[in-house]
Design a protein around this motif. Sequence first.
Motif, PDB file in Angstrom:
ATOM      1  N   PHE A   1       0.841  -1.196   0.000  1.00 40.00           N
ATOM      2  CA  PHE A   1       0.000   0.000   0.000  1.00 40.00           C
ATOM      3  C   PHE A   1       0.874   1.243   0.000  1.00 40.00           C
ATOM      4  CE2 PHE A   1       0.870  -0.728   4.454  1.00 40.00           C
ATOM      5  CZ  PHE A   1       0.964   0.530   5.022  1.00 40.00           C
ATOM      6  N   ALA A   2       0.252   2.337  -0.370  1.00 32.16           N
ATOM      7  CA  ALA A   2       0.911   3.640  -0.331  1.00 32.16           C
ATOM      8  C   ALA A   2      -0.089   4.660   0.203  1.00 32.16           C
ATOM      9  CB  ALA A   2       1.394   4.060  -1.713  1.00 32.16           C
ATOM     10  N   PRO A   3       0.258   5.333   1.287  1.00 36.63           N
ATOM     11  CA  PRO A   3      -0.614   6.396   1.796  1.00 36.63           C
ATOM     12  C   PRO A   3      -0.382   7.668   0.980  1.00 36.63           C
ATOM     13  CG  PRO A   3       1.203   5.983   3.322  1.00 36.63           C
ATOM     14  CD  PRO A   3       1.366   5.046   2.181  1.00 36.63           C
ATOM     15  N   ARG A   4      -1.247   7.899   0.025  1.00 36.32           N
ATOM     16  CA  ARG A   4      -1.133   9.056  -0.865  1.00 36.32           C
ATOM     17  C   ARG A   4      -1.903  10.241  -0.303  1.00 36.32           C
ATOM     18  NH1 ARG A   4       3.061   7.646  -3.478  1.00 36.32           N
ATOM     19  NH2 ARG A   4       2.863   5.891  -4.870  1.00 36.32           N
ATOM     20  N   LYS A   5      -1.665  11.398  -0.865  1.00 33.98           N
ATOM     21  CA  LYS A   5      -2.343  12.615  -0.420  1.00 33.98           C
ATOM     22  C   LYS A   5      -3.859  12.475  -0.560  1.00 33.98           C
ATOM     23  CE  LYS A   5      -0.348  16.604  -1.057  1.00 33.98           C
ATOM     24  NZ  LYS A   5       0.204  17.836  -1.645  1.00 33.98           N
ATOM     25  N   THR A   6      -4.310  11.915  -1.679  1.00 31.43           N
ATOM     26  CA  THR A   6      -5.748  11.839  -1.948  1.00 31.43           C
ATOM     27  C   THR A   6      -6.403  10.544  -1.487  1.00 31.43           C
ATOM     28  OG1 THR A   6      -5.302  11.018  -4.169  1.00 31.43           O
ATOM     29  CG2 THR A   6      -5.634  13.393  -3.919  1.00 31.43           C
ATOM     30  N   ASN A   7      -5.618   9.464  -1.281  1.00 35.82           N
ATOM     31  CA  ASN A   7      -6.231   8.189  -0.910  1.00 35.82           C
ATOM     32  C   ASN A   7      -5.185   7.215  -0.384  1.00 35.82           C
ATOM     33  OD1 ASN A   7      -4.903   7.033  -3.190  1.00 35.82           O
ATOM     34  ND2 ASN A   7      -6.576   7.719  -4.482  1.00 35.82           N
ATOM     35  N   LEU A   8      -5.656   6.046  -0.002  1.00 35.62           N
ATOM     36  CA  LEU A   8      -4.786   4.915   0.303  1.00 35.62           C
ATOM     37  C   LEU A   8      -4.809   4.030  -0.934  1.00 35.62           C
ATOM     38  CD1 LEU A   8      -6.152   4.119   3.858  1.00 35.62           C
ATOM     39  CD2 LEU A   8      -3.836   4.923   3.350  1.00 35.62           C
ATOM     40  N   THR A   9      -3.650   3.776  -1.487  1.00 33.36           N
ATOM     41  CA  THR A   9      -3.554   2.944  -2.679  1.00 33.36           C
ATOM     42  C   THR A   9      -3.121   1.553  -2.246  1.00 33.36           C
ATOM     43  OG1 THR A   9      -2.934   4.882  -3.969  1.00 33.36           O
ATOM     44  CG2 THR A   9      -2.500   2.730  -4.947  1.00 33.36           C
ATOM     45  N   LEU A  10      -3.941   0.551  -2.561  1.00 30.36           N
ATOM     46  CA  LEU A  10      -3.662  -0.832  -2.196  1.00 30.36           C
ATOM     47  C   LEU A  10      -3.200  -1.583  -3.433  1.00 30.36           C
ATOM     48  CD1 LEU A  10      -6.936  -1.335  -0.145  1.00 30.36           C
ATOM     49  CD2 LEU A  10      -4.720  -0.529   0.687  1.00 30.36           C
ATOM     50  N   TYR A  11      -2.054  -2.257  -3.323  1.00 23.58           N
ATOM     51  CA  TYR A  11      -1.459  -2.944  -4.468  1.00 23.58           C
ATOM     52  C   TYR A  11      -1.680  -4.441  -4.363  1.00 23.58           C
ATOM     53  CZ  TYR A  11       0.737   1.496  -5.303  1.00 23.58           C
ATOM     54  OH  TYR A  11       0.943   2.823  -5.540  1.00 23.58           O
ATOM     55  N   PHE A  12      -2.296  -4.991  -5.409  1.00 23.70           N
ATOM     56  CA  PHE A  12      -2.525  -6.416  -5.508  1.00 23.70           C
ATOM     57  C   PHE A  12      -1.953  -6.984  -6.805  1.00 23.70           C
ATOM     58  CE2 PHE A  12      -5.956  -4.896  -2.747  1.00 23.70           C
ATOM     59  CZ  PHE A  12      -5.805  -5.738  -1.666  1.00 23.70           C
ATOM     60  N   GLY A  13      -1.268  -6.165  -7.588  1.00 25.64           N
ATOM     61  CA  GLY A  13      -0.696  -6.629  -8.853  1.00 25.64           C
ATOM     62  C   GLY A  13      -1.745  -7.173  -9.783  1.00 25.64           C
ATOM     63  N   SER A  14      -1.395  -8.182 -10.539  1.00 23.85           N
ATOM     64  CA  SER A  14      -2.336  -8.758 -11.503  1.00 23.85           C
ATOM     65  C   SER A  14      -3.502  -9.449 -10.812  1.00 23.85           C
ATOM     66  CB  SER A  14      -1.613  -9.741 -12.432  1.00 23.85           C
ATOM     67  OG  SER A  14      -0.997 -10.753 -11.660  1.00 23.85           O
ATOM     68  N   TYR A  15      -3.356  -9.737  -9.535  1.00 27.68           N
ATOM     69  CA  TYR A  15      -4.419 -10.369  -8.773  1.00 27.68           C
ATOM     70  C   TYR A  15      -5.679  -9.503  -8.728  1.00 27.68           C
ATOM     71  CZ  TYR A  15      -6.915 -11.985  -4.600  1.00 27.68           C
ATOM     72  OH  TYR A  15      -7.878 -12.395  -3.725  1.00 27.68           O
ATOM     73  N   VAL A  16      -5.550  -8.193  -8.880  1.00 29.95           N
ATOM     74  CA  VAL A  16      -6.712  -7.308  -8.810  1.00 29.95           C
ATOM     75  C   VAL A  16      -7.757  -7.681  -9.855  1.00 29.95           C
ATOM     76  CG1 VAL A  16      -6.066  -5.393 -10.344  1.00 29.95           C
ATOM     77  CG2 VAL A  16      -7.341  -4.913  -8.286  1.00 29.95           C
ATOM     78  N   ASP A  17      -7.339  -8.285 -10.961  1.00 33.26           N
ATOM     79  CA  ASP A  17      -8.285  -8.701 -11.993  1.00 33.26           C
ATOM     80  C   ASP A  17      -9.216  -9.808 -11.513  1.00 33.26           C
ATOM     81  OD1 ASP A  17      -7.105  -6.877 -13.694  1.00 33.26           O
ATOM     82  OD2 ASP A  17      -5.752  -8.365 -14.582  1.00 33.26           O
TER      83      ASP A  17
ATOM     84  N   PHE B   1     -14.771   2.555  -3.242  1.00 30.84           N
ATOM     85  CA  PHE B   1     -13.411   2.414  -3.753  1.00 30.84           C
ATOM     86  C   PHE B   1     -13.385   2.716  -5.245  1.00 30.84           C
ATOM     87  CE2 PHE B   1     -15.496  -1.449  -4.832  1.00 30.84           C
ATOM     88  CZ  PHE B   1     -14.978  -1.788  -6.064  1.00 30.84           C
ATOM     89  N   LYS B   2     -12.175   2.789  -5.796  1.00 30.48           N
ATOM     90  CA  LYS B   2     -11.944   2.857  -7.240  1.00 30.48           C
ATOM     91  C   LYS B   2     -10.839   1.870  -7.556  1.00 30.48           C
ATOM     92  CE  LYS B   2     -13.172   7.723  -7.666  1.00 30.48           C
ATOM     93  NZ  LYS B   2     -12.713   9.060  -7.971  1.00 30.48           N
ATOM     94  N   THR B   3     -10.736   1.457  -8.822  1.00 31.29           N
ATOM     95  CA  THR B   3      -9.648   0.565  -9.217  1.00 31.29           C
ATOM     96  C   THR B   3      -8.953   1.107 -10.454  1.00 31.29           C
ATOM     97  OG1 THR B   3     -11.051  -0.784 -10.647  1.00 31.29           O
ATOM     98  CG2 THR B   3     -10.787  -1.541  -8.373  1.00 31.29           C
ATOM     99  N   GLY B   4      -7.757   0.596 -10.676  1.00 34.72           N
ATOM    100  CA  GLY B   4      -7.007   0.937 -11.877  1.00 34.72           C
ATOM    101  C   GLY B   4      -5.573   0.466 -11.761  1.00 34.72           C
ATOM    102  N   MET B   5      -5.007  -0.024 -12.844  1.00 34.50           N
ATOM    103  CA  MET B   5      -3.597  -0.384 -12.929  1.00 34.50           C
ATOM    104  C   MET B   5      -3.143  -1.329 -11.808  1.00 34.50           C
ATOM    105  SD  MET B   5      -2.526   1.237 -15.646  1.00 34.50           S
ATOM    106  CE  MET B   5      -0.756   1.299 -15.483  1.00 34.50           C
ATOM    107  N   GLY B   6      -3.943  -2.345 -11.500  1.00 34.26           N
ATOM    108  CA  GLY B   6      -3.548  -3.302 -10.470  1.00 34.26           C
ATOM    109  C   GLY B   6      -3.711  -2.788  -9.053  1.00 34.26           C
TER     110      GLY B   6
END
Length: 141
Positions: free
Chosen positions: A82-98, A110-115
């Motif tokens: 994950f990355a605590p960004r200014k606008t949101n928390l970005t959760l990384y799941f790689g190709s698994y997000v599909d 939530f929103k999704t995009g780019m894994g």
Amino acid sequence: MAEKKSKLADNKTKPTEVSVEEFLNTITPDQKREDSFVLLDMMRKASQEEPILWSNSFVGFGIKRHKSPTTGREADWMRIGFAPRKTNLTLYFGSYVDNLGPALEKLGKFKTGMGCVYVNKLADIDIKVLKGMVEAGAKLK
């Protein structure tokens, strides 16, 4: 015979030696910092690995070689993170997000995009659903 060129990409985002806890303690506002520590604990337990700070802004667990389906290029990247960004928390799941469709239907706001899965704060989502997603992602080798 010509040498075959590697398709392994040189990532700009690389693991560092910086303390994850020290990084997270600098996060503002307070709610984002608190949510980040919840994610840290959840991902540490699921992965049974210690976190690595990547390029001073991404908290990752495990390393997996990901392959782009469009270009065929490969890159080493965190299995989950994950990355605590200014606008949101970005959760990384790689190709698994599909493969997260059924879980995402139950997750909440939530929103999704780019894994990635983007959430504003953990209070906006079902934490039990997120825990299941994290545990499934951590099992990927």
